[in-house]
Design an enzyme around this catalytic site. Structure first.
Site, PDB file in Angstrom:
ATOM      1  N   CYS A 191      34.378 -32.903  17.305  1.00  0.00           N
ATOM      2  CA  CYS A 191      33.825 -32.179  18.452  1.00  0.00           C
ATOM      3  C   CYS A 191      34.872 -32.147  19.551  1.00  0.00           C
ATOM      4  O   CYS A 191      35.294 -33.198  20.039  1.00  0.00           O
ATOM      5  CB  CYS A 191      32.554 -32.869  18.939  1.00  0.00           C
ATOM      6  SG  CYS A 191      31.861 -32.180  20.454  1.00  0.00           S
TER       7      CYS A 191
ATOM      8  N   CYS B 203      35.491 -25.055  19.345  1.00  0.00           N
ATOM      9  CA  CYS B 203      34.244 -25.786  19.122  1.00  0.00           C
ATOM     10  C   CYS B 203      34.001 -25.718  17.630  1.00  0.00           C
ATOM     11  O   CYS B 203      34.087 -24.631  17.038  1.00  0.00           O
ATOM     12  CB  CYS B 203      33.086 -25.168  19.899  1.00  0.00           C
ATOM     13  SG  CYS B 203      31.460 -25.881  19.488  1.00  0.00           S
TER      14      CYS B 203
END
Length: 265
Positions: free
Chosen positions: A76, A192
Site C-alpha cells: 500500500c 495505489c
C-alpha cells in the site's frame, strides 16, 4: 512453526495488495503467504497521519505475534510512504519491503517528459512522494493527481457492481496534460495497488493512449531479493487471508479463493 512454514506477510487496507500478491507467487512460488486485509481501517487515504501510523504499528505487531513472518510486504503506497520508517524502527529485527510511487521508472520511460501520478490524497500529500520527484524526475513535469474515490470504486468493481465511465473520467481526467508544443502526458503511474484492477477501464476512458505503470512486478522482484531463507518446496499449511474486521462476506471469500487464499473460520 518450522522455517519452511514461516510465511511472507502481505498487508493492505483492502483488495489492492492482491495485485502484488499475484506477482509474488510468480517470483516466489513455494512461499506461504498470509494476506492481511485491514478492512476495518479501509480506506487509508482519508486517515490523519498520526492515528494511521499508530494503527499500522499495532496491526503489524499483532500479525508478527500471530504468524512470525520471514518478511513483511506493505502492499500500500499510502501506508508505506507514511509509516515505512516508523515500522522499521518499531520492528528492527524484521525484513520489510514497501510500495512507493514508481516515479523513477516513469521518469526513465517517458518520452514527452509529462508524467502523472494517480494516487490517494494521502500519498499525494507525503513528503516522501515529493522527495522521489526531486531525486529522480527533475527533468520531468510530474503532475500529482489525488483521487478520493478510486480505491472504493475498485472494491465495488470487484464485487460486480457497476462503475460508470463518467465516474472513471471524473477521477482520471486530471492525469492528462497537453502542452502548447504538442507534448502530451505519456506515462501515468498507478500509485495505489488497487488501481491496476481498473487498468482496462482506464484505457477505455483515456483521451489518448498512455503507459499505465503498475509497479507490482518490481515490488515482487525486490521481495525476492531480500528473502534469503527461501522455502524449497510447498508448505503444508495453506495461504490465508485475514480480515481485520473479523467478517468476510461470501463475495469476499470467493475473491480470496480466486487468488488461492482461504479465510480461516
Amino acid at each position: 512453526m518450522g522455517q519452511e512454514d514461516r510465511p511472507i506477510l502481505v498487508l493492505d487496507s483492502g483488495v489492492g495488495g492482491l495485485t502484488v500478491l499475484r506477482e509474488v507467487r510468480f517470483k516466489l512460488p513455494f512461499e506461504r503467504l498470509v494476506y492481511v486485509l485491514d478492512d476495518a481501517g479501509f480506506p487509508y487515504g482519508g486517515w490523519e497521519e498520526g492515528p494511521l501510523t499508530d494503527r499500522l504499528i499495532a496491526l503489524v505487531g499483532k500479525q508478527i505475534d500471530a504468524h512470525d513472518p520471514k518478511a513483511i510486504l506493505i502492499a500500500c503506497n499510502t501506508a508505506f510512504t507514511l509509516a515505512g520508517e516508523a515500522l522499521r524502527k518499531a520492528f528492527p529485527d524484521r525484513t520489510f519491503v514497501g510500495t512507493v510511487p514508481a516515479i523513477k521508472p516513469a521518469a526513465e520511460r517517458t518520452r514527452s517528459g509529462l508524467v502523472s501520478v494517480l494516487a490517494t490524497p494521502g500519498t499525494v500529500r507525503r513528503a516522501y512522494t515529493r522527495d522521489l520527484i526531486a531525486n529522480y524526475a527533475q527533468h520531468c513535469h510530474v503532475r500529482l493527481v489525488g483521487s478520493d474515490r478510486l480505491a472504493e470504486m475498485t472494491e465495488a468493481h470487484l464485487r460486480g457492481e457497476t462503475v460508470s465511465e463518467a465516474e472513471l473520467k471524473a477521477e482520471t481526467s486530471a492525469c492528462f496534460l497537453e502542452e502548447s508544443d504538442g507534448r502530451r502526458t505519456d506515462v501515468v503511474v498507478l500509485a495505489c495497488t488497487h488501481y491496476p484492477f481498473l487498468t482496462n477501464r482506464f484505457r477505455e476512458v483515456a483521451p489518448w493512449p498512455v503507459d499505465w505503470l503498475d509497479p507490482a512486478e518490481a515490488i515482487a522482484r525486490q521481495l525476492s531479493r531480500v528473502v534469503t531463507n527461501r522455502s524449497l518446496g510447498p508448505s503444508a499449511l495453506p495461504d490465508i487471508a485475514v480480515f481485520t474486521s473479523g467478517q468476510a462476506e461470501p463475495a469476499a471469500r470467493r475473491l480470496m479463493a480466486g487468488f488461492g487464499l482461504s479465510v480461516p473460520g
